[in-house]
Motif scaffolding. Structure first.
Motif, PDB file in Angstrom:
ATOM      1  N   LEU A   5       0.838  -1.191   0.000  1.00  0.00           N
ATOM      2  CA  LEU A   5       0.000   0.000   0.000  1.00  0.00           C
ATOM      3  C   LEU A   5       0.875   1.243   0.000  1.00  0.00           C
ATOM      4  O   LEU A   5       1.917   1.273   0.658  1.00  0.00           O
ATOM      5  CB  LEU A   5      -0.901   0.014   1.242  1.00  0.00           C
TER       6      LEU A   5
ATOM      7  N   ARG B  84      -0.390   7.170   1.128  1.00  0.00           N
ATOM      8  CA  ARG B  84      -1.756   7.730   1.168  1.00  0.00           C
ATOM      9  C   ARG B  84      -2.796   6.655   1.471  1.00  0.00           C
ATOM     10  O   ARG B  84      -3.748   6.897   2.192  1.00  0.00           O
ATOM     11  CB  ARG B  84      -2.089   8.419  -0.148  1.00  0.00           C
ATOM     12  N   GLU B  85      -2.625   5.469   0.905  1.00  0.00           N
ATOM     13  CA  GLU B  85      -3.574   4.382   1.160  1.00  0.00           C
ATOM     14  C   GLU B  85      -3.486   3.897   2.609  1.00  0.00           C
ATOM     15  O   GLU B  85      -4.498   3.542   3.210  1.00  0.00           O
ATOM     16  CB  GLU B  85      -3.311   3.216   0.208  1.00  0.00           C
ATOM     17  N   GLN B  86      -2.286   3.914   3.169  1.00  0.00           N
ATOM     18  CA  GLN B  86      -2.111   3.494   4.558  1.00  0.00           C
ATOM     19  C   GLN B  86      -2.772   4.471   5.521  1.00  0.00           C
ATOM     20  O   GLN B  86      -3.205   4.084   6.604  1.00  0.00           O
ATOM     21  CB  GLN B  86      -0.627   3.372   4.898  1.00  0.00           C
TER      22      GLN B  86
ATOM     23  N   GLU C 228      -5.595   5.708   5.410  1.00  0.00           N
ATOM     24  CA  GLU C 228      -7.009   5.393   5.589  1.00  0.00           C
ATOM     25  C   GLU C 228      -7.245   4.495   6.810  1.00  0.00           C
ATOM     26  O   GLU C 228      -8.345   4.462   7.346  1.00  0.00           O
ATOM     27  CB  GLU C 228      -7.556   4.702   4.345  1.00  0.00           C
TER      28      GLU C 228
END
Length: 149
Positions: free
Chosen positions: A18, A21-23, A25
């Motif tokens: 990931l 930025r995805e982490q 979340e």
């Protein structure tokens, strides 16, 4: 005859990690101060160097024990650990002893930087002359992060 990998293992290897930025979340509400992408990379690099010289404390129990004993260093916490009750007391302990601490987005990245296959939610990096320059950079940037209210 070479053994073939099971399909599930092959898919897991093909799955990309990931992004930062995805982490973000998956962060807990208490994950403050959060390290920036650049600082996260520096901290993980410092953890890798400290691991080579056996200068880290890994895991909530071990980190807690050595903070209580008065050991100095930078505490790095994973921001995606659930339940938060597991380690929510560590930032308070760090503040009481004037130790710098920061959250990084992923416990998986934290564990792999420490040379472990298991995710880790707390690491204490101790200073050492072999990686002093990297440690000082991280210490300066983590100390400059604003503490939560």
């Amino acid at each position: 005859m070479a053994r073939e990998k099971p399909e599930a293992a092959a898919e897991a290897e093909a799955t990309p990690e990931l992004s930062y930025r995805e982490q973000l979340e998956f962060l807990n509400p208490i994950a403050q101060p959060l390290a920036s992408r650049k600082l996260t990379r520096k901290l993980l690099k410092c953890i890798r160097k400290a691991t080579k010289h056996k200068q880290i404390r890994r895991g909530v129990k071990e980190v807690q024990k050595f903070i209580n004993k008065g050991e100095k260093g930078i505490t790095v916490l994973a921001g995606d650990t659930l339940p938060i009750d597991v380690y929510c007391h560590i930032p308070v302990m760090c503040e009481d002893r004037s130790l710098p601490y920061a959250y990084v987005p992923s416990k998986t990245d934290l564990g792999s930087a420490a040379g472990s296959k298991r995710p880790t939610c707390a690491i204490l990096i101790k200073p050492h002359e072999e990686y002093q320059e990297t440690y000082d950079e991280c210490l300066e940037e983590v100390s400059a992060l604003p503490l939560p209210l």
